[in-house]
Design a protein around this motif. Structure first.
Motif, PDB file in Angstrom:
ATOM      1  N   TRP A   1       0.838  -1.195   0.000  1.00  0.00           N
ATOM      2  CA  TRP A   1       0.000   0.000   0.000  1.00  0.00           C
ATOM      3  C   TRP A   1       0.875   1.247   0.000  1.00  0.00           C
ATOM      4  O   TRP A   1       1.541   1.565   0.969  1.00  0.00           O
ATOM      5  CB  TRP A   1      -0.945   0.033   1.191  1.00  0.00           C
TER       6      TRP A   1
ATOM      7  N   VAL B   1      -4.674  -2.041   7.199  1.00  0.00           N
ATOM      8  CA  VAL B   1      -4.301  -2.894   6.068  1.00  0.00           C
ATOM      9  C   VAL B   1      -3.142  -3.788   6.474  1.00  0.00           C
ATOM     10  O   VAL B   1      -2.150  -3.310   7.043  1.00  0.00           O
ATOM     11  CB  VAL B   1      -3.885  -2.036   4.853  1.00  0.00           C
TER      12      VAL B   1
ATOM     13  N   ARG C   1      -1.697  -8.327   6.161  1.00  0.00           N
ATOM     14  CA  ARG C   1      -1.700  -9.622   5.467  1.00  0.00           C
ATOM     15  C   ARG C   1      -2.382 -10.686   6.320  1.00  0.00           C
ATOM     16  O   ARG C   1      -2.483 -10.570   7.530  1.00  0.00           O
ATOM     17  CB  ARG C   1      -0.261 -10.058   5.175  1.00  0.00           C
TER      18      ARG C   1
ATOM     19  N   PHE D   1      -8.746 -12.103  -0.160  1.00  0.00           N
ATOM     20  CA  PHE D   1      -8.801 -10.958   0.744  1.00  0.00           C
ATOM     21  C   PHE D   1      -9.844 -11.223   1.826  1.00  0.00           C
ATOM     22  O   PHE D   1     -10.859 -11.876   1.577  1.00  0.00           O
ATOM     23  CB  PHE D   1      -9.159  -9.681  -0.034  1.00  0.00           C
TER      24      PHE D   1
ATOM     25  N   LEU E   1     -11.529  -9.223  -7.312  1.00  0.00           N
ATOM     26  CA  LEU E   1     -10.638  -9.637  -6.221  1.00  0.00           C
ATOM     27  C   LEU E   1     -11.414 -10.549  -5.285  1.00  0.00           C
ATOM     28  O   LEU E   1     -12.374 -10.116  -4.652  1.00  0.00           O
ATOM     29  CB  LEU E   1     -10.136  -8.407  -5.461  1.00  0.00           C
TER      30      LEU E   1
ATOM     31  N   ALA F   1     -12.821 -12.142  -2.258  1.00  0.00           N
ATOM     32  CA  ALA F   1     -12.840 -11.597  -0.896  1.00  0.00           C
ATOM     33  C   ALA F   1     -13.980 -12.200  -0.102  1.00  0.00           C
ATOM     34  O   ALA F   1     -14.983 -12.646  -0.656  1.00  0.00           O
ATOM     35  CB  ALA F   1     -12.988 -10.073  -0.942  1.00  0.00           C
TER      36      ALA F   1
ATOM     37  N   ARG G   1      -7.396  -7.576   5.118  1.00  0.00           N
ATOM     38  CA  ARG G   1      -6.212  -8.437   5.036  1.00  0.00           C
ATOM     39  C   ARG G   1      -6.067  -8.955   3.608  1.00  0.00           C
ATOM     40  O   ARG G   1      -7.023  -9.439   3.013  1.00  0.00           O
ATOM     41  CB  ARG G   1      -6.342  -9.618   5.988  1.00  0.00           C
ATOM     42  N   ALA G   2      -4.837  -8.847   3.111  1.00  0.00           N
ATOM     43  CA  ALA G   2      -4.507  -9.388   1.789  1.00  0.00           C
ATOM     44  C   ALA G   2      -3.818 -10.729   1.967  1.00  0.00           C
ATOM     45  O   ALA G   2      -3.136 -10.949   2.971  1.00  0.00           O
ATOM     46  CB  ALA G   2      -3.577  -8.423   1.056  1.00  0.00           C
TER      47      ALA G   2
ATOM     48  N   GLU H   1       0.107 -11.999  -2.099  1.00  0.00           N
ATOM     49  CA  GLU H   1      -0.610 -11.206  -3.116  1.00  0.00           C
ATOM     50  C   GLU H   1       0.300 -10.101  -3.651  1.00  0.00           C
ATOM     51  O   GLU H   1       0.975  -9.403  -2.887  1.00  0.00           O
ATOM     52  CB  GLU H   1      -1.862 -10.583  -2.497  1.00  0.00           C
TER      53      GLU H   1
ATOM     54  N   VAL I   1      -2.972  -5.520  -4.090  1.00  0.00           N
ATOM     55  CA  VAL I   1      -3.224  -4.943  -2.765  1.00  0.00           C
ATOM     56  C   VAL I   1      -3.634  -3.483  -2.918  1.00  0.00           C
ATOM     57  O   VAL I   1      -4.582  -3.012  -2.289  1.00  0.00           O
ATOM     58  CB  VAL I   1      -1.987  -5.085  -1.852  1.00  0.00           C
TER      59      VAL I   1
ATOM     60  N   ALA J   1      -7.180  -3.363  -4.045  1.00  0.00           N
ATOM     61  CA  ALA J   1      -8.095  -3.761  -2.975  1.00  0.00           C
ATOM     62  C   ALA J   1      -8.279  -2.646  -1.953  1.00  0.00           C
ATOM     63  O   ALA J   1      -9.396  -2.373  -1.502  1.00  0.00           O
ATOM     64  CB  ALA J   1      -7.568  -5.026  -2.291  1.00  0.00           C
TER      65      ALA J   1
END
Length: 197
Positions: A27, A75, A77, A84, A126, A128, A163-164, A168, A173, A176
């Protein structure tokens, strides 16, 4: 001083976006050479850099005490899923598993529009989903600390945790985070205009 003047006349509510892990490269709020952070329609973003969890919890609480800040998106992982995840709750736990607050509730629930955020991410291509499972990391700790520290008498800000997947790519990211922030922004009313003194 000029920055303060600009934000005081800006009627867009602020969304604080914070990637809590110092090693997170996925990010980056600045998307071009202007040096200005990306903003969703109808809101402005305030990027907050990572820090030690205790210090970061205080920093985020300080941002949310400003009435111009109406949302927070954490944000990080996940190591538990291949898609996601929007984490819907956090437990009253320190990073080493002890109870974080003796008088606080055992669970704090995210105030973000999780269903709408999941839908927006899926529509953006994406994969999710939403989860009630908290992960034992700084993200869950921060989510609990922020939510449990909100004053009862104020308008509740929109607070969520995205959370990614662990591996990813950064571009996904970025997409997202922007998609989730835009979904949050749709729930924020413009700020009242300042009246001259």
């Amino acid at each position: 001083m000029a920055e303060l003047d600009q934000t005081s006349t800006d009627t867009r509510p602020a969304i604080v976006i914070c990637a809590w892990d110092a090693g997170e490269s996925g990010w980056d709020p600045v998307e071009d050479l202007s040096g200005e952070p990306w903003n969703p329609n109808g809101a402005r973003t305030v990027p907050v850099p990572s820090d030690a969890p205790e210090a970061l919890a205080s920093t985020l609480a300080g941002h949310l005490s400003d009435r111009r800040t109406r949302a927070l998106l954490l944000v990080g992982r996940t190591r538990k899923a291949s898609g996601f995840r929007l984490q819907m709750r956090a437990e009253n736990r320190t990073l080493d598993g002890a109870r974080a607050d003796d008088v606080g509730p055992s669970i704090a629930r995210a105030t973000a529009p999780v269903g709408e955020m999941v839908r927006a991410l899926n529509e953006a291509g994406l994969a999710a989903g939403a989860t009630s499972d908290a992960e034992e990391d700084a993200g869950s700790y921060l989510l609990y600390r922020v939510l449990s520290g909100l004053p009862d008498d104020a308008d509740t800000p929109v607070v969520g945790l995205l959370r990614a997947p662990e591996n990813e790519p950064d571009a996904a990211v970025q997409r997202a985070v922007k998609t989730a922030a835009q979904a949050m922004a749709r729930h924020l009313a413009p700020l009242p205009r300042s009246r001259p003194v």
